[in-house]
Design a protein around this motif. Structure first.
Motif, PDB file in Angstrom:
ATOM      1  N   SER A  60       0.823  -1.202   0.000  1.00 34.67           N
ATOM      2  CA  SER A  60       0.000   0.000   0.000  1.00 34.67           C
ATOM      3  C   SER A  60       0.858   1.253   0.000  1.00 34.67           C
ATOM      4  O   SER A  60       1.969   1.269   0.531  1.00 34.67           O
ATOM      5  CB  SER A  60      -0.973   0.007   1.181  1.00 34.67           C
ATOM      6  N   VAL A  61       0.299   2.277  -0.628  1.00 39.24           N
ATOM      7  CA  VAL A  61       0.899   3.609  -0.666  1.00 39.24           C
ATOM      8  C   VAL A  61      -0.138   4.542  -0.065  1.00 39.24           C
ATOM      9  O   VAL A  61      -1.234   4.700  -0.607  1.00 39.24           O
ATOM     10  CB  VAL A  61       1.237   4.032  -2.112  1.00 39.24           C
ATOM     11  N   ALA A  62       0.196   5.132   1.079  1.00 36.55           N
ATOM     12  CA  ALA A  62      -0.730   6.011   1.788  1.00 36.55           C
ATOM     13  C   ALA A  62      -0.121   7.403   1.877  1.00 36.55           C
ATOM     14  O   ALA A  62       1.107   7.556   1.911  1.00 36.55           O
ATOM     15  CB  ALA A  62      -0.999   5.473   3.192  1.00 36.55           C
ATOM     16  N   ASP A  63      -0.986   8.413   1.918  1.00 32.85           N
ATOM     17  CA  ASP A  63      -0.494   9.778   2.081  1.00 32.85           C
ATOM     18  C   ASP A  63      -1.397  10.540   3.036  1.00 32.85           C
ATOM     19  O   ASP A  63      -2.480  10.087   3.371  1.00 32.85           O
ATOM     20  CB  ASP A  63      -0.394  10.495   0.722  1.00 32.85           C
ATOM     21  N   ASN A  64      -0.920  11.693   3.478  1.00 31.31           N
ATOM     22  CA  ASN A  64      -1.707  12.542   4.367  1.00 31.31           C
ATOM     23  C   ASN A  64      -2.202  13.795   3.640  1.00 31.31           C
ATOM     24  O   ASN A  64      -2.336  14.854   4.223  1.00 31.31           O
ATOM     25  CB  ASN A  64      -0.918  12.908   5.626  1.00 31.31           C
ATOM     26  N   GLY A  65      -2.491  13.637   2.354  1.00 31.60           N
ATOM     27  CA  GLY A  65      -3.009  14.748   1.544  1.00 31.60           C
ATOM     28  C   GLY A  65      -4.493  14.945   1.756  1.00 31.60           C
ATOM     29  O   GLY A  65      -5.070  14.513   2.753  1.00 31.60           O
ATOM     30  N   GLY A  66      -5.121  15.540   0.769  1.00 33.46           N
ATOM     31  CA  GLY A  66      -6.534  15.879   0.878  1.00 33.46           C
ATOM     32  C   GLY A  66      -7.484  14.763   0.498  1.00 33.46           C
ATOM     33  O   GLY A  66      -8.690  14.912   0.622  1.00 33.46           O
ATOM     34  N   GLY A  67      -6.969  13.636   0.007  1.00 30.75           N
ATOM     35  CA  GLY A  67      -7.842  12.541  -0.401  1.00 30.75           C
ATOM     36  C   GLY A  67      -8.438  12.790  -1.771  1.00 30.75           C
ATOM     37  O   GLY A  67      -8.078  13.734  -2.472  1.00 30.75           O
ATOM     38  N   ILE A  68      -9.349  11.938  -2.164  1.00 25.56           N
ATOM     39  CA  ILE A  68     -10.001  12.011  -3.472  1.00 25.56           C
ATOM     40  C   ILE A  68     -11.401  12.592  -3.282  1.00 25.56           C
ATOM     41  O   ILE A  68     -12.151  12.118  -2.412  1.00 25.56           O
ATOM     42  CB  ILE A  68     -10.093  10.604  -4.119  1.00 25.56           C
ATOM     43  N   PRO A  69     -11.776  13.588  -4.088  1.00 23.82           N
ATOM     44  CA  PRO A  69     -13.137  14.127  -3.976  1.00 23.82           C
ATOM     45  C   PRO A  69     -14.180  13.028  -4.206  1.00 23.82           C
ATOM     46  O   PRO A  69     -14.002  12.148  -5.050  1.00 23.82           O
ATOM     47  CB  PRO A  69     -13.200  15.170  -5.097  1.00 23.82           C
ATOM     48  N   ASP A  70     -15.261  13.088  -3.456  1.00 23.05           N
ATOM     49  CA  ASP A  70     -16.307  12.064  -3.531  1.00 23.05           C
ATOM     50  C   ASP A  70     -16.838  11.853  -4.944  1.00 23.05           C
ATOM     51  O   ASP A  70     -17.114  10.732  -5.348  1.00 23.05           O
ATOM     52  CB  ASP A  70     -17.467  12.408  -2.593  1.00 23.05           C
ATOM     53  N   ASP A  71     -16.964  12.927  -5.720  1.00 23.76           N
ATOM     54  CA  ASP A  71     -17.535  12.793  -7.063  1.00 23.76           C
ATOM     55  C   ASP A  71     -16.609  12.081  -8.043  1.00 23.76           C
ATOM     56  O   ASP A  71     -17.050  11.650  -9.102  1.00 23.76           O
ATOM     57  CB  ASP A  71     -17.948  14.162  -7.617  1.00 23.76           C
ATOM     58  N   LEU A  72     -15.331  11.907  -7.697  1.00 23.74           N
ATOM     59  CA  LEU A  72     -14.390  11.210  -8.585  1.00 23.74           C
ATOM     60  C   LEU A  72     -14.142   9.754  -8.194  1.00 23.74           C
ATOM     61  O   LEU A  72     -13.619   8.989  -8.993  1.00 23.74           O
ATOM     62  CB  LEU A  72     -13.044  11.931  -8.619  1.00 23.74           C
ATOM     63  N   LYS A  73     -14.497   9.380  -6.998  1.00 20.29           N
ATOM     64  CA  LYS A  73     -14.162   8.046  -6.498  1.00 20.29           C
ATOM     65  C   LYS A  73     -14.674   6.922  -7.387  1.00 20.29           C
ATOM     66  O   LYS A  73     -13.975   5.945  -7.622  1.00 20.29           O
ATOM     67  CB  LYS A  73     -14.665   7.869  -5.065  1.00 20.29           C
TER      68      LYS A  73
END
Length: 187
Positions: A116-129
């Motif tokens: 796994s590759v994890a980050d502490n960024g803003g994540g993915i917007p719900d409309d793009l998931k």
């Protein structure tokens, strides 16, 4: 013209006629190479944390293609994290009991290797998931939107899976589940 040529070259990864050379690959060596490339360039501002399971068996795959997948994921993570406090986590584990239905109804595939590759960024917007792995979907101003689509295609060629989840602490987690080398060879 150069941008179109680069795009066409990337899209060739979606073709079924390109043979993939497979060999025994130590996934930790691939991740170490990715980390070194990232920290000497696009992720020099990011802290990379490694949590590896040293007992993982090899993956039966193409080292260069796996390098491409993980470079893409780490580059995406580096671009998503906040400046000055960005962190990327690279984790490997052996997970007993995970299996997925094989394409074409050929039974189930045991996928014990998890990277796994994890980050502490803003994540993915719900409309793009729902469309995250579709070609030409991107949140980047200069992005082409083919990196995740190509990465998923490569991982699926190994009968593996590439998935996204929200990081509980904020950010994104991309997990790759792969069969172990011995299981891939027996097919």
């Amino acid at each position: 013209t150069d941008r179109i040529v680069a795009l066409v070259d990337r899209m060739e990864a979606f073709s079924d006629y390109a043979p993939i050379t497979r060999a025994e690959v130590n996934i930790h060596e691939v991740l170490d190479r990715v980390r070194k490339i990232a920290q000497s360039g696009f992720a020099r501002h990011v802290r990379v944390n490694e949590m590896y399971d040293p007992s993982l068996p090899p993956v039966h795959g193409d080292r260069d293609l796996l390098l491409q997948v993980f470079l893409n994921l780490v580059k995406n993570a580096a671009e998503a994290v906040p400046g000055g406090s960005g962190e990327i986590g690279l984790t490997t584990a052996y997970r007993h009991g995970l299996s997925l239905a094989a394409p074409g109804g050929d039974g189930r595939r045991h996928l014990p290797l998890v990277v796994s590759v994890a980050d502490n960024g803003g994540g993915i917007p719900d409309d793009l998931k729902a469309h995250l792995f579709d070609p030409f979907v991107t949140t980047k101003r200069e992005g082409l939107g083919v990196g995740l689509a190509i990465s998923r295609t490569i991982i699926q060629s190994y009968d593996g899976s590439l998935t996204y989840t929200d990081n509980p602490g904020g950010g994104a987690v991309f997990a790759i589940d792969l069969p172990a080398e011995a299981e891939s060879m027996s097919r």
